[in-house]
Design an enzyme around this catalytic site. Structure first.
Site, PDB file in Angstrom:
ATOM      1  N   TYR A 119       5.988  -8.178   5.560  1.00 19.77           N
ATOM      2  CA  TYR A 119       5.635  -6.951   4.482  1.00 19.77           C
ATOM      3  C   TYR A 119       6.207  -7.461   3.383  1.00 19.77           C
ATOM      4  O   TYR A 119       7.559  -7.524   3.229  1.00 19.77           O
ATOM      5  CB  TYR A 119       5.980  -5.527   4.842  1.00 19.77           C
ATOM      6  N   HIS A 155      -3.300 -10.356   5.528  1.00 19.10           N
ATOM      7  CA  HIS A 155      -4.025  -9.325   6.202  1.00 19.10           C
ATOM      8  C   HIS A 155      -4.371  -8.010   5.490  1.00 19.10           C
ATOM      9  O   HIS A 155      -5.717  -7.439   5.727  1.00 19.10           O
ATOM     10  CB  HIS A 155      -3.071  -8.864   7.580  1.00 19.10           C
ATOM     11  N   HIS A 156      -3.414  -7.465   4.593  1.00 16.44           N
ATOM     12  CA  HIS A 156      -3.862  -6.247   3.957  1.00 16.44           C
ATOM     13  C   HIS A 156      -3.185  -6.187   2.713  1.00 16.44           C
ATOM     14  O   HIS A 156      -1.681  -6.788   2.845  1.00 16.44           O
ATOM     15  CB  HIS A 156      -3.971  -5.055   4.655  1.00 16.44           C
ATOM     16  N   HIS A 210       0.733  -7.393   3.366  1.00 15.65           N
ATOM     17  CA  HIS A 210       1.006  -7.994   4.740  1.00 15.65           C
ATOM     18  C   HIS A 210       0.568  -9.344   5.046  1.00 15.65           C
ATOM     19  O   HIS A 210      -0.566  -9.479   5.172  1.00 15.65           O
ATOM     20  CB  HIS A 210       0.369  -6.848   5.574  1.00 15.65           C
ATOM     21  N   HIS A 252      -4.945   7.958   8.598  1.00 10.92           N
ATOM     22  CA  HIS A 252      -3.684   7.619   8.735  1.00 10.92           C
ATOM     23  C   HIS A 252      -2.869   8.216  10.017  1.00 10.92           C
ATOM     24  O   HIS A 252      -2.936   9.319  10.014  1.00 10.92           O
ATOM     25  CB  HIS A 252      -2.649   7.723   7.407  1.00 10.92           C
ATOM     26  N   HIS A 285       0.651   6.991  13.103  1.00 10.54           N
ATOM     27  CA  HIS A 285       1.338   6.073  13.336  1.00 10.54           C
ATOM     28  C   HIS A 285       0.976   5.665  14.634  1.00 10.54           C
ATOM     29  O   HIS A 285      -0.216   5.606  14.980  1.00 10.54           O
ATOM     30  CB  HIS A 285       2.856   6.749  13.408  1.00 10.54           C
ATOM     31  N   MET A 315       1.521  11.130  12.951  1.00 12.18           N
ATOM     32  CA  MET A 315       1.162  11.869  11.933  1.00 12.18           C
ATOM     33  C   MET A 315      -0.220  11.812  12.121  1.00 12.18           C
ATOM     34  O   MET A 315      -0.845  11.143  12.970  1.00 12.18           O
ATOM     35  CB  MET A 315       1.422  10.926  10.341  1.00 12.18           C
TER      36      MET A 315
END
Lengths: 618, 618
Positions: free
Chosen positions: B231, B263-264, B334, B413, B415, B488
């Protein structure tokens, strides 16, 4: 293929209203044009082994056959007094909403046939896929014959999936011309429902012995009471000294003309511990009925409308007669007389076929499911609450012979809240096969059903019976028990060779249920007396039902150890520890079978089929 | 329609291994015969707006388009270095078992194409319905193009149902000839997975203003670290005194050649309360990274592989610049570098399109779902445990304008344990529509997704977000929280006009959770210290998990009142009583949409399609 006729109807003896209406039919000229080519072989369609009247007058008569290779049913519907059309179809529990319908309708000039469905408000819609396939429409002296075909599964979400077990057939009569399908007002129709087992098993009939004899257990010219529902009881007797025989088959004997009134019949054998039973011929609920008749509960034969002859497998027969078996039999007939006909006479009953040449095995009957105890309860207001009864590996290990038993028939039983019953066979925690399943079960239609295939059960196997209940109309909990407003969850399985195991059933451990009552009490801040001196039903009745108390009861039933009844007779257990037994754990479930969609040639386009039946009425 | 060519490949610069293998390809003669007639319009198939590399080397490149009228996807797969065939397909979560596959294989002489499926053991089978319909196979200098079509839903139970949200694509390369489809050993294949949103919404692009400017937030010639996952964080700055603008569109800027590595990417705006932020250009997890960068969390733009440009609706733009807004931006990239390429340089980032001519509305972002608190927990060993977060009618009543808000995009979103996320809009207890649903959600693929249709939310509406978790690999409970091993359940919804409501989330009432701990303690006869001084996570960790404790926790979450966070910012609640609020009661659920089966012309017969591609390798 075209076919035109012009014949008046021949009328059987009918009431004035009917005769008047037949008159109008007679003056019309009938030109029948078959607009749909016949599909499939003629023999398949001309041979309809199963027959049932749809309405209590017997004006609508349904015959059908089942093709397992094609996965389809061929229906032949005889309409004796066609007015302006007819609805015929299927729905989950016989309601006219959310139903799957074949509709024949006339606008006064032209007639049409189409596959339709009704929405939740009962409004009719043409189906986008036409899965009721009309094969022919034919006038005959007795009425109009409609032949049509329907695949078990159509993969159209608006269609009913034809499954094993009970199917609720519905019919409605169009008494006025209608402009269109959409104009039909379902709530104003004269109609009704009929329950049948559509998917009869395809069983080859065993050879019958030469020395076979018959015995008719029939009502002695009873006058059917002029009320909707009557359970008629008649006591019959075997000859003195009647030796042991095997019943190898039985069939209904229904008095001609009463086909629509005789709903179901059972022959029970009385308990051997009484030397004699009084004679009786009268309603089963009469105060005049001797109490001792309540000890005649061992089923010898059971028939319900639409069922055919029942054949035992060639290796086995049902023992009756001989020492240790009562000479007394009770015939019970359920007359269903919603039109309250008066003075109808009936001599219906059951014809037993039996032999003195005993077959290799006696057949036996075993009870699976739940013990009749209030610890198994259903909260009020539930639309599909599930209770499960277990026959554990430990019990079958002890009670079944090494070579196992063969289950060949099954009769499902609940009281009024029952909606579904399923028994599954599991081995080493893995579900193997369905023994019997009725996902549209009705407590008003309890037949002994031959299984499609005989199920072998070996020592160590588990038999798990789940019942689904609907208590939406009840305001307090429904507990297990014998009362009609209490519940049962039972599968009487017919098997051979007979063993000592008569009953393999379970219930939740009462200690764990007590913990549940305590938990509910504490969690809900309520001051309910959950003291041990209060009965279990009283404790259930005092629970303030909410989703939490309901869900925790479910969790308890899915978790708590069970008390097993692994019994030789209803009171004698096999030796062993049967309390606080672990719940069978199932690691692999059977997959829901994915329905096969109809093979090509596929369904027809979504347009009604015009039929030239002439003008139906003027 | 036939087409034959005989051209050697033109090779881009490749590593030695690749060049060697290309050599063998070059010596083969290629005779391509299209054996399948082109179906559908040419324009539809030649226009593939979406593109993604499948493998990290970029040898397999997938382009596709979506036809909503046809309910089908057209795929164009470019195979740059064809060996002996290729598997391409879809599965629930990217596994090679129970996958739905299009397979191109060669036995060394002949090549075939077919629709196949893999069973739970990874064994390949030909599909009885051929639903991957090959449209053409075409040689080009850059490689072989396969064009094929697949309906969203095929009604074949062996097939994957293409739904909104994430689709896990899988590929496998056949490096040796195979005798037959069945001979392919999936476990020995060189293969991988790629997540994409296949069903991109069909949105018309709003007109862009003439005064539009662009700004590139890109990495300054970064050397991509030679490790699988990086990252990268880079701080950028708006000019001093930069006034308020609206971002109306953004798009990715990916350095040519790095398409398979980036990737993003996300652009975050920093918190306005700090006057300045330090410069930084390095890995986000470096010890050298200044702590203050953790205050740069307000998402301005987010892109993930396969995504295209993001357009704001023409009525709204995302405000940035001006007083009360930080000048500092953080770019996060990423890099996914599983083949550990060394020395690759990259200047990727995001290009913002913005205007000083403010649109009628500022866009806002609102958090729906669960509060980050340990009271919402998932037992260990669960394969699909569901938690639900509520935005209640009381909160929307208070916080939304009478004219309502319009949600146009959503970012889901969770985890690591998250598997599905769905948000549904309900009104007066009746579910109205799905806001966003991802039934194959992956925490590794979190995009901002445009909604297929804008969802209007009015005061009094409820927004219900359910997350499904898998904790099969965990041995203790997973509690809610910020940690990567905590969980989350959030849906960041993008909407306009912006309101004060930043957060509309819930959690179970802690008092009821305490009763649960007491109940578990008493029911299980365990002496666990469930004293109030012990933290909630500790109490969850000490529960002896069994089906009863698990089921009762579910029942509690479905029953107990909630604590609502109806907040202006993460710490400031709207005035009102927000504790012990009743759970929204839903009386009418949305029906699962019944999948449409492919219209005629139906699927092709279950035989592989022979392709004459010449000998692939020798």
């Amino acid at each position: 293929m075209q076919n035109s006729r012009s014949k008046p109807c021949s009328c059987p003896s009918l009431k004035m209203r009917e005769v008047a209406s037949m008159y109008f039919t007679m003056v019309a000229a009938f030109l029948v044009i078959l607009v749909v080519a016949l599909q499939g072989s003629v023999s398949r369609q001309s041979d309809f082994p199963y027959k049932v009247p749809l309405d209590p007058e017997g004006l609508l008569e349904l015959s059908w056959n089942v093709s397992y290779p094609e996965q389809a049913v061929h229906f032949q519907l005889l309409i004796r007094d066609l007015q302006f059309g007819l609805l015929f179809g299927m729905s989950d529990r016989g309601e006219f909403e959310n139903a799957d319908l074949a509709v024949l309708w006339s606008d006064g000039h032209n007639s049409y046939f189409g596959d339709a469905w009704s929405d939740a408000k009962g409004q009719l819609h043409m189906d986008s896929q036409q899965d009721y396939q009309l094969l022919s429409a034919r006038r005959a002296p007795e009425g109009l014959y409609l032949l049509f075909r329907r695949a078990f599964s159509t993969c159209d979400p608006k269609d009913y999936l034809i499954e094993d077990g009970t199917v609720h057939l519905i019919y409605g009569i169009l008494e006025k011309p209608v402009r269109s399908l959409q104009a039909i007002n379902i709530s104003a129709l004269h109609g009704g429902l009929q329950r049948v087992q559509l998917l009869k098993p395809n069983i080859s009939i065993p050879e019958l012995p030469r020395d076979m004899k018959t015995m008719e257990i029939t009502a002695p010219d009873v006058v059917i009471p002029s009320q909707e529902t009557t359970y008629w009881c008649y006591m019959a007797e075997l000859p003195e000294g009647f030796p042991k025989h095997h019943i190898i088959m039985y069939e209904p004997v229904v008095t001609a003309g009463n086909e629509a009134l005789v709903h179901h019949m059972e022959v029970f054998q009385c308990a051997a511990e009484f030397d004699s039973f009084p004679q009786y011929n009268g309603p089963c609920d009469s105060k005049m009925k001797p109490d001792r008749l309540n000890y005649c509960r061992h089923v010898l034969a059971a028939w319900a409308m639409g069922a055919q002859a029942f054949y035992y497998p060639e290796e086995a027969g049902l023992a009756f007669g001989g020492p240790g078996s009562s000479r007394y039999l009770r015939l019970e007939i359920h007359y269903h007389n919603p039109l309250v006909f008066k003075g109808r006479r009936d001599s219906s009953g059951i014809r037993l076929y039996y032999t003195a040449t005993l077959r290799p095995h006696d057949a036996g009957i075993m009870e699976l499911g739940l013990v009749y105890t209030p610890v198994m309860a259903i909260p009020p207001g539930e639309d599909n609450f599930i209770l499960t009864g277990y026959c554990t590996d430990k019990c079958t290990q002890l009670a079944l012979p090494t070579a196992g038993i063969r289950i060949f028939a099954s009769q499902l039983h609940t009281h009024l809240a029952g909606r579904k019953v399923v028994t599954v066979l599991a081995r080493e925690g893995r579900e193997q096969q369905v023994v019997n399943a009725d996902r549209h079960y009705s407590p008003h239609f309890q037949e002994i059903r031959m299984l499609k295939e005989v199920v072998a059960v070996f020592p160590g196997d588990e038999l798990i019976t789940t019942c689904t209940y609907n208590t939406e109309d009840r305001s307090r909990a429904t507990v297990g028990g014998f009362g009609i407003l209490e519940e049962m969850c039972v599968n009487y399985v017919h098997y051979y060779p007979q063993t000592q195991l008569e009953l393999c059933k379970s219930a939740v451990d009462p200690g764990y249920l007590h913990r549940y009552f305590n938990l509910v009490n504490r969690f809900n801040d309520e001051e309910i007396c959950m003291c041990p001196q209060v009965s279990v039903p009283q404790q259930f009745y005092s629970i303030p039902w909410n989703t939490f108390n309901r869900d925790v009861l479910k969790s308890l039933y899915d978790f708590a150890p069970i008390s097993m009844h692994c019994n030789k007779s209803s009171a004698v257990r096999f030796p062993g520890e049967w309390e606080k037994q672990p719940l069978p754990s199932i690691t692999e479930r059977l997959r829901e079978p994915s329905p096969r969609c109809p093979p090509s040639p596929g369904p027809q386009p979504a347009a009604p089929v015009p039929l030239n039946l002439g003008q139906l009425r003027r």
